[in-house]
Design a protein around this motif. Structure first.
Motif, PDB file in Angstrom:
ATOM      1  N   TYR A  42      33.389   8.257 -27.706  1.00  0.00           N
ATOM      2  CA  TYR A  42      34.342   7.865 -28.753  1.00  0.00           C
ATOM      3  C   TYR A  42      34.091   6.436 -29.213  1.00  0.00           C
ATOM      4  O   TYR A  42      34.014   6.157 -30.422  1.00  0.00           O
ATOM      5  N   ASP A  46      32.842   5.159 -32.839  1.00  0.00           N
ATOM      6  CA  ASP A  46      33.661   4.205 -33.581  1.00  0.00           C
ATOM      7  C   ASP A  46      32.827   2.993 -34.002  1.00  0.00           C
ATOM      8  O   ASP A  46      32.902   2.540 -35.152  1.00  0.00           O
ATOM      9  N   LEU A  78      31.084  12.663 -31.537  1.00  0.00           N
ATOM     10  CA  LEU A  78      32.456  13.164 -31.574  1.00  0.00           C
ATOM     11  C   LEU A  78      32.514  14.638 -31.188  1.00  0.00           C
ATOM     12  O   LEU A  78      33.433  15.074 -30.484  1.00  0.00           O
ATOM     13  N   PHE A  91      42.534  11.272 -25.647  1.00  0.00           N
ATOM     14  CA  PHE A  91      41.664  10.840 -26.730  1.00  0.00           C
ATOM     15  C   PHE A  91      41.726  11.766 -27.946  1.00  0.00           C
ATOM     16  O   PHE A  91      41.063  11.515 -28.950  1.00  0.00           O
ATOM     17  N   ILE A  95      40.080  10.864 -31.534  1.00  0.00           N
ATOM     18  CA  ILE A  95      38.869  11.585 -31.921  1.00  0.00           C
ATOM     19  C   ILE A  95      39.083  12.325 -33.240  1.00  0.00           C
ATOM     20  O   ILE A  95      38.208  12.355 -34.104  1.00  0.00           O
TER      21      ILE A  95
END
Length: 233
Positions: A42, A46, A78, A91, A95
């Motif tokens: 993640y 990002d 992802l 998450f 996500i």
């Protein structure tokens, strides 16, 4: 190995450094727990998204290809993150938000390519089609129940002359538009029926199926336009 967990939050203003750190951490994936595997993917996705956006804001259309390709890497990360058990769905929301960001970026790219290809000579379209297919594959992988990925991939297969794959994708697009409709009606979605009808008529010679699909498309278009007009009032 644990340096990224100590510093990744502090590196939010330096995504390039975070990318290097997190890539290094993922080289030791066997040593990470499921939670850490999700977390690493993640945060790397990002950082890739933010660095891609930063570089594109600086260079525009002249941006290095690798920064544009960061979006594809983020999409794959992802998708991978969703495969690991996420105790308590810690998450999930984060996500999903980042998945929407990447999906919309890919969608914008495929729309731009579609518009650009209209001005390109027929003999020069293949690179555009190959890139569109690559983008659409990433869209479908990222959101396997979203109609737009299948719609655009179906259109791409149709332009490439692969009517069997186009038919399959467009029918999936029609199905997912019904089972997972967008928040706002999409009057253009009805054209999926039109495209499949063309395949049935010209490719399969099935006039009955073609007419049935056209009728479904006309009905859907009417409903979507009515909903759109209702929302405007």
């Amino acid at each position: 190995l644990w340096l990224p967990w100590l510093h990744v939050q502090a590196q939010q203003q330096d995504p390039a450094l975070a990318i290097d750190m997190l890539r290094e951490a993922l080289k030791h994936g066997d040593e990470l727990s499921d939670h850490e595997k999700i977390k690493a993917r993640y945060h790397l996705a990002d950082a890739l998204i933010r660095e891609s956006q930063r570089q594109m804001a600086i260079a525009g259309e002249e941006v290095e290809r690798k920064y544009a390709d960061y979006i594809f890497e983020a999409a794959e990360l992802l998708v991978q993150a969703k495969r690991f058990p996420d105790a308590g769905n810690k998450f999930k929301d984060a996500i999903d938000i980042r998945s929407n960001t990447v999906f919309n970026s890919l969608l914008m790219s495929v729309v731009q390519l579609t518009n650009s290809m209209a001005e390109v000579h027929e003999k020069e379209k293949q690179p555009y089609l190959n890139e569109m297919l690559r983008i659409c594959n990433a869209m479908v992988q990222l959101k396997p129940d979203h109609y737009m990925g299948f719609d655009y991939r179906g259109q791409t297969h149709l332009a490439m002359g692969d009517t069997a794959k186009a038919h399959s994708d467009l029918m999936n697009g029609i199905r997912f538009y019904g089972t997972h409709p967008p928040e706002e009606p999409d009057a253009m979605a009805a054209y999926m029926h039109y495209r499949v009808a063309l395949i049935e008529f010209y490719g399969n010679g099935d006039v009955g199926k073609a007419l049935a699909l056209l009728k479904q498309g006309i009905d859907l278009n009417g409903k979507d336009r009515a909903l759109a007009e209702k929302d405007e009032t």
